[in-house]
Design a protein around this motif. Structure first.
Motif, PDB file in Angstrom:
ATOM      1  N   TRP A  23      -7.420  -2.474   2.218  1.00 13.03           N
ATOM      2  CA  TRP A  23      -6.215  -2.849   2.953  1.00 13.03           C
ATOM      3  C   TRP A  23      -6.484  -3.084   4.437  1.00 13.03           C
ATOM      4  O   TRP A  23      -7.188  -2.314   5.075  1.00 13.03           O
ATOM      5  CB  TRP A  23      -5.151  -1.764   2.797  1.00 13.03           C
ATOM      6  CG  TRP A  23      -4.596  -1.754   1.417  1.00 13.03           C
ATOM      7  CD1 TRP A  23      -5.089  -1.077   0.348  1.00 13.03           C
ATOM      8  CD2 TRP A  23      -3.483  -2.494   0.939  1.00 13.03           C
ATOM      9  NE1 TRP A  23      -4.339  -1.356  -0.768  1.00 13.03           N
ATOM     10  CE2 TRP A  23      -3.340  -2.222  -0.434  1.00 13.03           C
ATOM     11  CE3 TRP A  23      -2.582  -3.373   1.536  1.00 13.03           C
ATOM     12  CZ2 TRP A  23      -2.345  -2.789  -1.212  1.00 13.03           C
ATOM     13  CZ3 TRP A  23      -1.579  -3.928   0.765  1.00 13.03           C
ATOM     14  CH2 TRP A  23      -1.471  -3.636  -0.599  1.00 13.03           C
TER      15      TRP A  23
ATOM     16  N   GLU B 261      -4.727   1.486  -4.535  1.00 17.33           N
ATOM     17  CA  GLU B 261      -4.844   2.865  -4.046  1.00 17.33           C
ATOM     18  C   GLU B 261      -6.014   3.051  -3.089  1.00 17.33           C
ATOM     19  O   GLU B 261      -6.094   4.059  -2.410  1.00 17.33           O
ATOM     20  CB  GLU B 261      -4.984   3.825  -5.223  1.00 17.33           C
ATOM     21  CG  GLU B 261      -3.709   3.947  -6.030  1.00 17.33           C
ATOM     22  CD  GLU B 261      -3.858   4.874  -7.227  1.00 17.33           C
ATOM     23  OE1 GLU B 261      -4.998   5.097  -7.696  1.00 17.33           O
ATOM     24  OE2 GLU B 261      -2.835   5.374  -7.702  1.00 17.33           O
ATOM     25  N   SER B 262      -6.928   2.095  -3.037  1.00 12.98           N
ATOM     26  CA  SER B 262      -8.111   2.229  -2.195  1.00 12.98           C
ATOM     27  C   SER B 262      -7.821   1.765  -0.767  1.00 12.98           C
ATOM     28  O   SER B 262      -7.532   0.590  -0.534  1.00 12.98           O
ATOM     29  CB  SER B 262      -9.264   1.403  -2.775  1.00 12.98           C
ATOM     30  OG  SER B 262     -10.367   1.442  -1.894  1.00 12.98           O
ATOM     31  N   THR B 263      -7.922   2.678   0.176  1.00 17.39           N
ATOM     32  CA  THR B 263      -7.669   2.324   1.588  1.00 17.39           C
ATOM     33  C   THR B 263      -8.682   1.304   2.096  1.00 17.39           C
ATOM     34  O   THR B 263      -8.390   0.566   3.034  1.00 17.39           O
ATOM     35  CB  THR B 263      -7.711   3.573   2.490  1.00 17.39           C
ATOM     36  OG1 THR B 263      -8.967   4.220   2.349  1.00 17.39           O
ATOM     37  CG2 THR B 263      -6.585   4.530   2.144  1.00 17.39           C
TER      38      THR B 263
ATOM     39  N   TRP C 205       4.849   0.785  -9.222  1.00 19.60           N
ATOM     40  CA  TRP C 205       3.787   0.181 -10.033  1.00 19.60           C
ATOM     41  C   TRP C 205       4.286  -0.931 -10.939  1.00 19.60           C
ATOM     42  O   TRP C 205       3.549  -1.447 -11.763  1.00 19.60           O
ATOM     43  CB  TRP C 205       3.058   1.257 -10.824  1.00 19.60           C
ATOM     44  CG  TRP C 205       2.428   2.236  -9.891  1.00 19.60           C
ATOM     45  CD1 TRP C 205       2.757   3.543  -9.744  1.00 19.60           C
ATOM     46  CD2 TRP C 205       1.403   1.978  -8.935  1.00 19.60           C
ATOM     47  NE1 TRP C 205       2.001   4.120  -8.748  1.00 19.60           N
ATOM     48  CE2 TRP C 205       1.162   3.171  -8.236  1.00 19.60           C
ATOM     49  CE3 TRP C 205       0.673   0.842  -8.568  1.00 19.60           C
ATOM     50  CZ2 TRP C 205       0.216   3.274  -7.225  1.00 19.60           C
ATOM     51  CZ3 TRP C 205      -0.274   0.948  -7.561  1.00 19.60           C
ATOM     52  CH2 TRP C 205      -0.490   2.152  -6.906  1.00 19.60           C
TER      53      TRP C 205
ATOM     54  N   LYS D  31      -4.236  -0.114 -10.694  1.00 18.43           N
ATOM     55  CA  LYS D  31      -3.821   0.733  -9.569  1.00 18.43           C
ATOM     56  C   LYS D  31      -4.965   0.950  -8.571  1.00 18.43           C
ATOM     57  O   LYS D  31      -4.729   1.089  -7.377  1.00 18.43           O
ATOM     58  CB  LYS D  31      -3.334   2.092 -10.073  1.00 18.43           C
ATOM     59  CG  LYS D  31      -2.001   2.042 -10.748  1.00 18.43           C
ATOM     60  CD  LYS D  31      -1.563   3.438 -11.184  1.00 18.43           C
ATOM     61  CE  LYS D  31      -0.253   3.404 -11.928  1.00 18.43           C
ATOM     62  NZ  LYS D  31       0.169   4.735 -12.346  1.00 18.43           N
ATOM     63  N   GLU D  32      -6.185   0.991  -9.075  1.00 19.91           N
ATOM     64  CA  GLU D  32      -7.341   1.259  -8.209  1.00 19.91           C
ATOM     65  C   GLU D  32      -7.410   0.276  -7.045  1.00 19.91           C
ATOM     66  O   GLU D  32      -7.826   0.628  -5.949  1.00 19.91           O
ATOM     67  CB  GLU D  32      -8.647   1.196  -9.007  1.00 19.91           C
ATOM     68  CG  GLU D  32      -8.779   2.267 -10.059  1.00 19.91           C
ATOM     69  CD  GLU D  32      -7.990   1.983 -11.342  1.00 19.91           C
ATOM     70  OE1 GLU D  32      -7.730   0.806 -11.682  1.00 19.91           O
ATOM     71  OE2 GLU D  32      -7.617   2.964 -12.008  1.00 19.91           O
TER      72      GLU D  32
ATOM     73  N   GLY E 131       4.067   3.325  -4.191  1.00 24.42           N
ATOM     74  CA  GLY E 131       4.411   4.120  -5.366  1.00 24.42           C
ATOM     75  C   GLY E 131       5.146   3.325  -6.432  1.00 24.42           C
ATOM     76  O   GLY E 131       5.498   3.863  -7.477  1.00 24.42           O
TER      77      GLY E 131
ATOM     78  N   TYR F 237       0.829  -1.195   0.000  1.00 25.91           N
ATOM     79  CA  TYR F 237       0.000   0.000   0.000  1.00 25.91           C
ATOM     80  C   TYR F 237       0.868   1.252   0.000  1.00 25.91           C
ATOM     81  O   TYR F 237       1.826   1.367   0.766  1.00 25.91           O
ATOM     82  CB  TYR F 237      -0.932   0.010   1.214  1.00 25.91           C
ATOM     83  CG  TYR F 237      -1.772   1.255   1.270  1.00 25.91           C
ATOM     84  CD1 TYR F 237      -2.805   1.438   0.360  1.00 25.91           C
ATOM     85  CD2 TYR F 237      -1.516   2.251   2.188  1.00 25.91           C
ATOM     86  CE1 TYR F 237      -3.574   2.585   0.380  1.00 25.91           C
ATOM     87  CE2 TYR F 237      -2.277   3.404   2.217  1.00 25.91           C
ATOM     88  CZ  TYR F 237      -3.306   3.554   1.312  1.00 25.91           C
ATOM     89  OH  TYR F 237      -4.064   4.697   1.328  1.00 25.91           O
ATOM     90  N   ALA F 238       0.541   2.184  -0.874  1.00 25.34           N
ATOM     91  CA  ALA F 238       1.195   3.492  -0.968  1.00 25.34           C
ATOM     92  C   ALA F 238       2.692   3.398  -1.247  1.00 25.34           C
ATOM     93  O   ALA F 238       3.438   4.321  -0.943  1.00 25.34           O
ATOM     94  CB  ALA F 238       0.930   4.315   0.287  1.00 25.34           C
TER      95      ALA F 238
END
Length: 92
Positions: free
Chosen positions: A57, A52-54, A29, A48-49, A27, A24-25
């Motif tokens: 996680w 990127e979605s909290t 890819w 990525k979606e 960066g 998570y986060a």
């Protein structure tokens, strides 16, 4: 080990596929060693979606149940899309 696994796959006509799962986060890819992986097989990188979605996680290194469900559906779709259909022993 990747080289040996790649060689075994080639010898036995097996397609090797890597799935990249960033933290998570992070960066990042794509894998840092993507040039090595691509020599032996395909690299699947989820949208990525998903990462990127909290809400997907449980912590910075693990998807929760909702994230695992979304990722699993994506992986299943990629397998279905990239796997030839075999009927009566003949690929189509």
């Amino acid at each position: 080990y990747i080289r040996k696994i790649g060689e075994l796959c080639r010898e036995h006509d097996v397609q090797l596929v890597f799935i990249y799962l960033p933290e998570y986060a992070s960066g990042l890819w794509q894998p840092l060693e993507s040039s090595t992986y691509i020599k032996y097989g395909k690299i699947l990188i989820p949208p990525k979606e998903i990462f990127e979605s909290t809400s997907y996680w449980g912590d910075e290194s693990h998807l929760n149940q909702a994230g695992a469900k979304v990722l699993s559906a994506w992986v299943a779709a990629m397998i279905k899309k990239n796997t030839p259909v075999v009927k009566s022993g003949v690929s189509q």
